[in-house]
Write an enzyme that holds these catalytic residues in place. Structure first.
Site, PDB file in Angstrom:
ATOM      1  CE  LYS A  34      52.775  24.732  73.520  1.00 12.64           C
ATOM      2  NZ  LYS A  34      51.599  25.117  74.299  1.00 12.64           N
ATOM      3  CG  HIS A  73      59.594  25.586  77.225  1.00 13.55           C
ATOM      4  ND1 HIS A  73      58.789  26.507  76.597  1.00 13.55           N
ATOM      5  CD2 HIS A  73      58.837  25.035  78.208  1.00 13.55           C
ATOM      6  CE1 HIS A  73      57.590  26.498  77.161  1.00 13.55           C
ATOM      7  NE2 HIS A  73      57.592  25.615  78.140  1.00 13.55           N
ATOM      8  CB  SER A  76      50.702  20.656  75.424  1.00 14.76           C
ATOM      9  OG  SER A  76      50.540  22.037  75.263  1.00 14.76           O
ATOM     10  CG  ASP A  95      49.438  22.714  72.073  1.00 11.91           C
ATOM     11  OD1 ASP A  95      49.166  21.932  72.998  1.00 11.91           O
ATOM     12  OD2 ASP A  95      49.832  23.881  72.274  1.00 11.91           O
TER      13      ASP A  95
END
Ligand code: URA
Ligand code: CA
Length: 433
Positions: free
Chosen positions: A187, A82, A183, A161
């Site tokens: 995910k 990410h 947050s 979220d």
């Protein structure tokens, strides 16, 4: 349990139990807890912070508020990467085939771009025919057969979220390390990752402009990941200037192809190998980062990485001949060189503003529903620290409009040339494990 008491407890600096946090997330997601209580609670969290246990609890509660993607039918450790978002960040396009080529499964859910940062799916869709609308079965089969597949976000992922982030956005409570960290991690966990590599950007083009804040955010995310049973590592990387040379969808695909061939920009190559090494280690395919790095370098050198990219594109309907013939990618009608007005050293190329310039050409989305032009963008000929002579090209603008005066003005305003030499900023600032 009453929301009123939970708000008051946090307001006064108390520590919340897992049950209290779960009560809030469940109630807020279902609509039983109203926005005004959630706003007050978010503000209390903003000022009082959250300890390690509270952060883990809110992350898992948000992850479990909607669908949890089950990737257990895929063999091996599924490592997700990410990035907190940058300009010209083409690393996912490189990493997916690169780490898959050494046997690490990549089952990736990606998003579209918004604002000045591009999205992986938009970039991939510039390959003619490529699509991300796969069924879950096709997705899993692809990963089991070829180690790599990318799909779009679908279903009901982390509704808590979604709702809380939107509320924070209008109540001045976005900028809290525990809230941002939970947050993002919620995910990734809902998307099925067993292990997570984070690329936390720092500088003008980043969500966190200050390096100390980027480090704090990275440490918070690594701690959450590890405390909920997901091995997590992070890299703090420079985003004061765009990454690589290309900014724009098809232009970045071309840049990814070059990097997979071993002829890409130095910074993009280095960041890809750094993040890729972490993915390989977390997946258990190498003992340490040095071994992982050599494995990936070898795959670039012997052509395996590039071959994997072709296979990946073809498996999702894409025309893999773009890899050998990049002119098959969407091409802009015009190419304009922007020349330097003075001689000297490049001191600044302000990442977010250059990203905005690319958006003005049509490369980025201004709203969620805007159409984007996959062919346009900017290709830098120089980077911070380089020398330049007056009249030499700084960059090339790829445009479908003939008048680029405004774009050129924006670009020039955000590229600073000065007579004193300078050392370019370090790309990799810190590794957090
Ligand atoms: N990005 C996220 O996904 N969540 C935040 O809270 C901030 C940035
Ligand atoms: Ca780039």
């Amino acid at each position: 349990m009453r929301m009123y008491d939970i708000i008051a407890k946090k307001r006064d600096g108390g520590e919340l139990s897992q049950e209290e946090i779960q009560f809030f997330i469940d109630g807020y997601t279902s609509g039983e807890i109203p926005d005004y209580q959630a706003s007050a609670f978010a503000m209390a969290l903003y000022f009082q912070g959250m300890n390690k246990e509270e952060r883990a609890a809110i992350t898992m509660a948000m992850a479990q508020s909607g669908d949890m993607i089950d990737l257990s039918e895929i063999e091996g450790t599924k490592v997700d990467k990410h990035s907190t978002g940058g300009v010209g960040d083409t690393t996912t396009l490189i990493l997916a085939p690169l780490v898959a080529s050494v046997g690490v499964p990549v089952a990736k859910m990606s998003g579209r771009g918004l604002g000045h940062t591009g999205g992986t799916i938009d970039k991939l869709e510039s390959v003619p025919g490529f699509h991300v609308e796969l069924t879950k079965e096709e997705f899993i089969q692809n990963v089991n057969e070829r180690k790599v597949s990318v799909i779009g976000q679908s279903g009901n992922l982390t509704p808590a979220d979604k709702k809380l982030y939107a509320l924070r956005d209008v109540t001045a409570t976005v900028n809290s390390i525990p809230l941002i960290a939970s947050s993002i991690m919620s995910k990734k966990i809902a998307a099925g990752a067993d292990a997570i590599v984070l690329d936390v950007k720092t500088g003008a083009g980043a969500f966190m402009k200050e390096e100390s804040e980027s480090i704090d955010l990275a440490k918070a995310m690594v701690e959450i990941g590890n405390s909920v049973g997901r091995k997590t590592m992070a890299v703090i990387s420079d985003m004061s200037q765009p990454l690589g040379n290309a900014i724009g969808n098809a232009l970045e695909v071309k840049e990814a192809i070059e990097t997979l061939k071993g002829t890409g920009p130095e910074d993009l190559t280095k960041l890809s190998l750094t993040l890729g090494s972490q993915m390989v280690v977390l997946a258990g395919h190498a003992e340490n980062l040095t071994d992982a790095w050599s494995l990936l370098e070898k795959s670039i050198e012997n052509g395996d990485a590039l071959k994997k990219f072709k296979e990946f594109l073809a498996s999702q309907g894409g025309d893999a001949s773009v890899v050998d013939e990049p002119t098959l990618l969407p091409q802009a009608k015009y190419q304009f060189e922007v020349l330097a007005d003075t001689s000297g050293y490049i001191h600044e190329m302000v990442a977010d503003e250059i990203g905005h310039a690319a958006s003005m050409l049509g490369a980025g989305r201004l709203t969620k529903d805007s159409e984007i032009d996959l062919s346009v963008g900017v290709v830098l000929q120089k980077k911070v620290g380089d020398t330049i002579e007056k009249g030499e090209p700084l960059l090339t603008v790829h445009s479908n409009q003939e008048d680029i005066k405004e774009v050129e003005k924006k670009l020039k305003e955000n590229i600073k040339i000065s007579p004193d030499p300078l050392i370019p900023p370090d790309l990799i600032r810190q590794i957090i494990t």
